[in-house]
Write a protein that holds these residues in place. Sequence first.
Motif, PDB file in Angstrom:
ATOM      1  N   VAL A  64     -38.825 -22.705  -0.491  1.00  0.00           N
ATOM      2  CA  VAL A  64     -39.883 -22.005   0.468  1.00  0.00           C
ATOM      3  C   VAL A  64     -40.688 -23.536   0.776  1.00  0.00           C
ATOM      4  N   ILE A  65     -40.898 -23.895   2.028  1.00  0.00           N
ATOM      5  CA  ILE A  65     -41.729 -25.071   2.416  1.00  0.00           C
ATOM      6  C   ILE A  65     -43.223 -24.439   2.647  1.00  0.00           C
ATOM      7  N   GLU A  66     -44.034 -24.887   1.825  1.00  0.00           N
ATOM      8  CA  GLU A  66     -45.519 -24.039   1.861  1.00  0.00           C
ATOM      9  C   GLU A  66     -46.210 -25.119   2.920  1.00  0.00           C
ATOM     10  N   TYR A  67     -45.867 -24.410   4.031  1.00  0.00           N
ATOM     11  CA  TYR A  67     -46.601 -25.126   5.603  1.00  0.00           C
ATOM     12  C   TYR A  67     -47.877 -24.691   5.814  1.00  0.00           C
ATOM     13  N   THR A  68     -48.900 -25.326   5.333  1.00  0.00           N
ATOM     14  CA  THR A  68     -50.346 -24.630   5.426  1.00  0.00           C
ATOM     15  C   THR A  68     -51.157 -25.715   6.135  1.00  0.00           C
ATOM     16  N   GLU A  69     -52.042 -25.265   6.791  1.00  0.00           N
ATOM     17  CA  GLU A  69     -52.906 -26.040   7.645  1.00  0.00           C
ATOM     18  C   GLU A  69     -53.339 -27.326   6.920  1.00  0.00           C
ATOM     19  N   LYS A  94     -46.237 -19.156   1.951  1.00  0.00           N
ATOM     20  CA  LYS A  94     -46.667 -19.338   0.489  1.00  0.00           C
ATOM     21  C   LYS A  94     -45.624 -18.876  -0.383  1.00  0.00           C
ATOM     22  N   PRO A  95     -45.223 -19.692  -1.169  1.00  0.00           N
ATOM     23  CA  PRO A  95     -44.047 -19.520  -2.094  1.00  0.00           C
ATOM     24  C   PRO A  95     -44.009 -17.923  -2.707  1.00  0.00           C
ATOM     25  N   SER A  96     -44.855 -17.497  -3.258  1.00  0.00           N
ATOM     26  CA  SER A  96     -44.714 -16.235  -3.928  1.00  0.00           C
ATOM     27  C   SER A  96     -44.640 -15.042  -2.836  1.00  0.00           C
ATOM     28  N   SER A  97     -45.273 -15.282  -1.716  1.00  0.00           N
ATOM     29  CA  SER A  97     -45.058 -14.121  -0.743  1.00  0.00           C
ATOM     30  C   SER A  97     -43.898 -14.214  -0.331  1.00  0.00           C
ATOM     31  N   GLU A  98     -43.174 -15.312   0.205  1.00  0.00           N
ATOM     32  CA  GLU A  98     -42.042 -15.501   0.910  1.00  0.00           C
ATOM     33  C   GLU A  98     -40.799 -15.096  -0.004  1.00  0.00           C
ATOM     34  N   ILE A  99     -40.973 -15.167  -1.238  1.00  0.00           N
ATOM     35  CA  ILE A  99     -39.948 -15.042  -2.326  1.00  0.00           C
ATOM     36  C   ILE A  99     -39.698 -13.704  -2.286  1.00  0.00           C
ATOM     37  N   THR A 100     -40.940 -12.877  -2.455  1.00  0.00           N
ATOM     38  CA  THR A 100     -40.429 -11.319  -2.781  1.00  0.00           C
ATOM     39  C   THR A 100     -40.213 -10.876  -1.229  1.00  0.00           C
ATOM     40  N   VAL A 145     -48.178 -19.052 -20.853  1.00  0.00           N
ATOM     41  CA  VAL A 145     -48.802 -18.718 -19.684  1.00  0.00           C
ATOM     42  C   VAL A 145     -48.127 -18.978 -18.303  1.00  0.00           C
ATOM     43  N   PHE A 146     -47.575 -18.125 -17.727  1.00  0.00           N
ATOM     44  CA  PHE A 146     -46.927 -18.453 -16.451  1.00  0.00           C
ATOM     45  C   PHE A 146     -47.488 -19.450 -15.457  1.00  0.00           C
ATOM     46  N   GLY A 147     -46.858 -20.213 -14.544  1.00  0.00           N
ATOM     47  CA  GLY A 147     -47.444 -20.618 -13.573  1.00  0.00           C
ATOM     48  C   GLY A 147     -47.746 -19.875 -12.673  1.00  0.00           C
ATOM     49  N   SER A 148     -48.663 -20.072 -11.484  1.00  0.00           N
ATOM     50  CA  SER A 148     -48.964 -19.083 -10.715  1.00  0.00           C
ATOM     51  C   SER A 148     -48.022 -18.385  -9.742  1.00  0.00           C
ATOM     52  N   THR A 149     -46.973 -19.321  -9.267  1.00  0.00           N
ATOM     53  CA  THR A 149     -45.980 -18.589  -8.415  1.00  0.00           C
ATOM     54  C   THR A 149     -45.276 -17.797  -9.320  1.00  0.00           C
ATOM     55  N   ALA A 150     -44.728 -17.991 -10.426  1.00  0.00           N
ATOM     56  CA  ALA A 150     -44.034 -17.128 -11.004  1.00  0.00           C
ATOM     57  C   ALA A 150     -44.710 -15.885 -11.279  1.00  0.00           C
ATOM     58  N   GLN A 151     -45.983 -15.968 -11.868  1.00  0.00           N
ATOM     59  CA  GLN A 151     -46.785 -14.828 -12.302  1.00  0.00           C
ATOM     60  C   GLN A 151     -46.985 -13.906 -11.133  1.00  0.00           C
TER      61      GLN A 151
END
Length: 144
Positions: free
Chosen positions: A36-41, A91-97, A122-128
Amino acid sequence: MTHRILVAVDDSPQSNAAVTYAVSRHADADITLLHVIEYTEKKTSPSRGGRGRDEGWYAAEREAAEELFDAARETAADHGVELSSDIVDGKPSSEITQYAADHDIDTIVMGMRKRSRTGKAVFGSTAQDVLLSADGPVVAIPAP
């Protein structure tokens, strides 16, 4: 019916461990790599400190993703496994799911960053986020 596995990849040791896990434990599965390429403004707008598509940032990100896929394919070849791959933006987590839901993925495999806090992992935010929002099983692999 072939088991369909999605392996989320980035340039971390945890991601490499996730690829190794998937190809060594599920050689008979249909395995897809996803970057996932996190392409944000904020990342891409020159007015906000980013580099923007016009400066080749996006092309460089896609090239880096292909290099990650090549390295993962070398690992898979050692186990006699072929991999497919895909690149998405967001956003990586959203795109993965979302990718898992859209492509009938049975299991998501991804690396996790362990952060010790008073003896607890404690998991990183994307994995969590993926663990909490995925519709199916998620296997979180720490780096060796």
